[in-house]
Design a protein around this motif. Structure first.
Motif, short mmCIF file in Angstrom:
data_model
loop_
_atom_site.label_atom_id
_atom_site.label_comp_id
_atom_site.label_asym_id
_atom_site.label_seq_id
_atom_site.Cartn_x
_atom_site.Cartn_y
_atom_site.Cartn_z
N ILE A 23 0.77 -1.06 0.03
CA ILE A 23 -0.06 0.17 0.05
C ILE A 23 0.89 1.31 0.09
CG2 ILE A 23 -1.61 1.45 1.43
CD1 ILE A 23 -3.14 -0.86 0.07
N ARG A 24 1.81 1.18 0.85
CA ARG A 24 2.60 2.69 0.87
C ARG A 24 3.58 2.73 -0.41
NH1 ARG A 24 3.82 -0.01 6.03
NH2 ARG A 24 5.86 -0.72 5.21
N LEU A 25 3.96 1.70 -1.21
CA LEU A 25 4.48 1.80 -2.43
C LEU A 25 3.39 2.42 -3.58
CD1 LEU A 25 7.05 -1.20 -2.97
CD2 LEU A 25 7.52 1.38 -3.12
N LEU A 26 2.34 1.72 -3.53
CA LEU A 26 1.30 2.15 -4.31
C LEU A 26 1.06 3.80 -4.05
CD1 LEU A 26 -1.38 -0.62 -4.52
CD2 LEU A 26 -0.13 0.37 -6.42
N ILE A 27 0.87 4.14 -2.76
CA ILE A 27 0.44 5.49 -2.48
C ILE A 27 1.70 6.37 -3.19
CG2 ILE A 27 0.63 7.34 -0.69
CD1 ILE A 27 -1.14 4.97 1.02
N LEU A 28 3.17 6.03 -2.89
CA LEU A 28 4.16 6.86 -3.38
C LEU A 28 4.13 6.80 -5.11
CD1 LEU A 28 6.86 5.15 -1.14
CD2 LEU A 28 5.85 7.64 -0.89
N SER A 29 3.63 5.73 -5.57
CA SER A 29 3.66 5.97 -7.04
C SER A 29 2.49 6.95 -7.53
CB SER A 29 3.11 4.49 -7.39
OG SER A 29 2.69 4.54 -8.69
N PHE A 30 1.27 6.79 -6.76
CA PHE A 30 0.37 7.65 -7.44
C PHE A 30 0.77 9.12 -7.14
CE2 PHE A 30 -2.42 3.82 -6.49
CZ PHE A 30 -2.73 3.60 -7.84
N LEU A 31 1.40 9.53 -5.71
CA LEU A 31 1.87 10.48 -5.40
C LEU A 31 2.88 11.29 -6.45
CD1 LEU A 31 1.42 10.74 -1.75
CD2 LEU A 31 -0.11 11.68 -3.15
N GLN A 32 3.41 10.41 -7.08
CA GLN A 32 4.64 10.65 -8.09
C GLN A 32 4.08 11.39 -9.28
OE1 GLN A 32 6.55 7.50 -9.95
NE2 GLN A 32 8.73 8.91 -10.13
N GLN A 33 2.68 10.91 -9.47
CA GLN A 33 2.24 11.38 -10.61
C GLN A 33 1.65 12.71 -10.33
OE1 GLN A 33 -0.55 8.23 -11.79
NE2 GLN A 33 0.99 6.82 -11.58
N GLN A 34 0.89 12.82 -9.26
CA GLN A 34 0.36 14.17 -8.52
C GLN A 34 0.07 14.15 -7.28
OE1 GLN A 34 -3.14 14.22 -11.36
NE2 GLN A 34 -4.54 13.48 -9.70
N PRO A 35 0.02 15.23 -6.73
CA PRO A 35 -0.68 15.13 -5.02
C PRO A 35 -2.10 14.84 -5.41
CG PRO A 35 0.50 17.47 -5.81
CD PRO A 35 0.28 16.72 -7.22
N ALA A 36 -2.40 13.95 -3.92
CA ALA A 36 -3.60 13.68 -3.74
C ALA A 36 -4.03 13.40 -2.21
CB ALA A 36 -3.88 12.34 -4.45
N HIS A 37 -5.29 13.35 -1.90
CA HIS A 37 -5.60 13.12 -0.49
C HIS A 37 -6.22 11.59 -0.55
CE1 HIS A 37 -9.91 13.49 -1.79
NE2 HIS A 37 -9.68 14.69 -2.38
N GLY A 38 -6.31 11.13 0.57
CA GLY A 38 -6.61 9.73 1.17
C GLY A 38 -7.77 9.16 0.12
N ARG A 82 -9.03 18.83 3.98
CA ARG A 82 -8.42 17.40 3.46
C ARG A 82 -7.05 17.74 2.90
NH1 ARG A 82 -12.45 14.60 -1.03
NH2 ARG A 82 -14.23 14.29 0.43
N LYS A 83 -6.14 16.98 3.73
CA LYS A 83 -4.74 16.86 3.57
C LYS A 83 -4.46 16.12 2.35
CE LYS A 83 -2.59 16.69 7.89
NZ LYS A 83 -1.59 16.13 8.78
N SER A 84 -3.94 17.07 1.19
CA SER A 84 -3.53 16.46 -0.12
C SER A 84 -1.81 16.45 -0.08
CB SER A 84 -3.68 17.52 -1.26
OG SER A 84 -3.40 16.98 -2.24
N TYR A 85 -1.71 15.19 -0.24
CA TYR A 85 -0.12 14.95 0.09
C TYR A 85 0.85 15.26 -1.30
CZ TYR A 85 -1.44 13.32 4.67
OH TYR A 85 -1.68 13.15 5.82
N GLN A 86 2.03 15.23 -1.19
CA GLN A 86 3.05 15.50 -2.40
C GLN A 86 4.20 14.67 -1.97
OE1 GLN A 86 3.32 19.35 -3.10
NE2 GLN A 86 5.06 19.64 -1.89
N LEU A 87 4.63 13.82 -2.83
CA LEU A 87 6.03 13.06 -2.76
C LEU A 87 7.25 14.05 -2.26
CD1 LEU A 87 6.52 10.28 -3.13
CD2 LEU A 87 7.35 10.70 -5.26
N THR A 88 8.16 13.59 -1.44
CA THR A 88 9.41 14.14 -1.22
C THR A 88 10.49 13.39 -1.91
OG1 THR A 88 10.08 13.01 0.97
CG2 THR A 88 8.37 14.82 1.17
N GLY A 89 11.70 14.24 -1.85
CA GLY A 89 12.86 13.57 -2.34
C GLY A 89 13.11 11.85 -1.68
N TYR A 90 12.78 12.08 -0.30
CA TYR A 90 13.07 10.53 0.20
C TYR A 90 12.05 9.56 -0.26
CZ TYR A 90 13.46 6.97 3.85
OH TYR A 90 13.56 5.77 4.41
N GLY A 91 10.74 10.22 -0.46
CA GLY A 91 9.68 9.36 -1.05
C GLY A 91 10.03 8.80 -2.38
#
Length: 166
Positions: A23-38, A82-91
């Motif tokens: 799940i965490r990898l999928l989240i990172l993958s989707f956030l790489q494409q664009q910011p999103a909320h839960g 609603r928190k919309s998240y984005q990927l960091t360099g570490y992500g």
């Protein structure tokens, strides 16, 4: 182990489609494409599996919190409702490190989508319905003899073998 206990264990055991790391990898993958909320992330996973799997909020939101604590993601607008998240360099690094695992996860979800599509073929639906009805009718008998029980088990095992080999 007797047959009744074996069946009970099988019914209680649910196949886990994705674990927490998946799940965490999928989240990172989707956030790489664009910011999103839960909720958007839940829908993104559901779309990848063509509706055959939908992660619960109880899986997504703790994963988001952990990823945020790990500094793999950050809220895009921290004060928003609603928190919309984005990927960091570490992500991004975690995502790069997990690329092979992510491919396998995506393939598993796509295969699940294919199974779902094929399961909806009308002839398959009819045959599965007929099998279930016949099985439920026999299992509804107040007392099944051992011979009848073994005959049902053998017929189901034989059908499974024939399907596997077709």
């Amino acid at each position: 182990m007797n047959i009744a206990k074996s069946g009970l264990l099988q019914r209680r055991r649910r196949e886990k489609i994705l674990d927490a790391a998946d799940i965490r990898l999928l989240i990172l993958s989707f956030l790489q494409q664009q910011p999103a909320h839960g909720y958007e992330l839940i829908k993104a996973v559901e779309n990848l599996a063509r509706g055959e799997y939908t992660p619960s909020p109880g899986i997504i939101y703790p994963a988001l919190m952990l990823l945020e604590e790990m500094d793999a993601i950050v809220p895009q607008h921290p004060g928003a409702g609603r928190k919309s998240y984005q990927l960091t360099g570490y992500g991004q690094q975690l995502l790069t490190d997990g690329a092979a695992q992510l491919e396998e996860i995506s393939a598993r979800l796509k295969m699940l989508a294919i199974v779902g599509r094929n399961r909806n073929i009308p002839q398959i639906e009819r045959a599965v319905h007929n099998l279930k009805m016949a099985l439920h009718t026999r299992l509804a008998e107040p007392s099944l003899s051992t011979e009848t029980l073994y005959a049902i088990i053998d017929a189901l095992d034989d059908a499974a073998r024939r399907i596997e080999r077709s």
